[in-house]
Design a protein around this motif. Structure first.
Motif, PDB file in Angstrom:
ATOM      1  N   HIS A  55       5.289  11.392  12.479  1.00  0.00           N
ATOM      2  CA  HIS A  55       6.436  10.870  11.743  1.00  0.00           C
ATOM      3  C   HIS A  55       7.494  11.967  11.752  1.00  0.00           C
ATOM      4  O   HIS A  55       7.263  13.054  11.216  1.00  0.00           O
TER       5      HIS A  55
ATOM      6  N   ASP B  50       8.087   6.763  13.359  1.00  0.00           N
ATOM      7  CA  ASP B  50       6.707   7.040  13.765  1.00  0.00           C
ATOM      8  C   ASP B  50       6.573   6.952  15.284  1.00  0.00           C
ATOM      9  O   ASP B  50       7.144   6.062  15.909  1.00  0.00           O
TER      10      ASP B  50
ATOM     11  N   PHE C 174       2.760   7.408   5.769  1.00  0.00           N
ATOM     12  CA  PHE C 174       2.195   6.409   6.675  1.00  0.00           C
ATOM     13  C   PHE C 174       1.779   5.140   5.959  1.00  0.00           C
ATOM     14  O   PHE C 174       1.083   5.191   4.948  1.00  0.00           O
ATOM     15  N   ALA C 175       2.190   4.006   6.518  1.00  0.00           N
ATOM     16  CA  ALA C 175       1.791   2.706   5.997  1.00  0.00           C
ATOM     17  C   ALA C 175       0.464   2.273   6.619  1.00  0.00           C
ATOM     18  O   ALA C 175      -0.231   1.430   6.064  1.00  0.00           O
TER      19      ALA C 175
END
Length: 168
Positions: free
Chosen positions: A76, A81, A163-164
């Motif tokens: 990222h 990303d 981060f998802a």
């Protein structure tokens, strides 16, 4: 007189260099310390287990270059990303927010800081490992990371990992 970046040649074979457990997760093998390069750079190999994530951070006074040797990470950088696998490269210029997450079962990368001014942060945020210690063991301790950052500089912690995606 010609200027040189290192007071002496540095030769280290695969697996050679001081091994340290980094409290953010992973084993560092220090390949070239800042004092050995007259401050020009710091280079270490980072061996990490899947799921390792770094908090969002910057290095205000150094560029951070990561060359992936094995495995895959999501890097990222400045809000975007990027998936990077073996043979791939990521450069986070000084002051640019970044973080990474290991998405493969394990990963190994070379981490280069130019100049080598972050060394005190990494040194105090890690402990030496003896040759008998297994790689990748030890507790992650973000409190020790934060304390080393506060005491030594070299890094500014901005927040949690961005981060998802769930780690594997």
């Amino acid at each position: 007189m010609e200027k040189v970046s290192s007071p002496a040649a540095i030769i280290r074979a695969e697996g050679h260099g001081e091994r340290r457990w980094f409290f953010g997760g992973g084993v560092h093998i220090w390949k070239a310390r800042a004092a050995e390069t007259a401050g020009a750079f710091l280079l270490f190999e980072d061996q990490m287990a899947g799921g390792k994530m770094t908090p969002l951070h910057t290095h205000p006074d150094s560029d951070e270059t990561m060359y992936i040797l094995e495995g895959e990470i999501i890097m990222h950088v400045d809000g975007a990303d990027h998936r990077i696998g073996a043979g791939g490269l990521a450069v986070a210029p000084r002051g640019v927010p970044h973080a990474f997450m290991v998405v493969s079962e394990s990963a190994k990368m070379l981490c280069l800081h130019t100049p080598g001014c972050c060394e005190s942060f990494y040194w105090e945020a890690s402990i030496p490992l003896s040759d008998g210690d297994p790689a990748g063991t030890g507790p992650v301790d973000m409190g020790k990371i934060q304390e080393s950052a506060r005491k030594n500089g070299g890094i500014t912690l901005l927040g949690p990992p961005p981060f998802a995606l769930p780690a594997p």
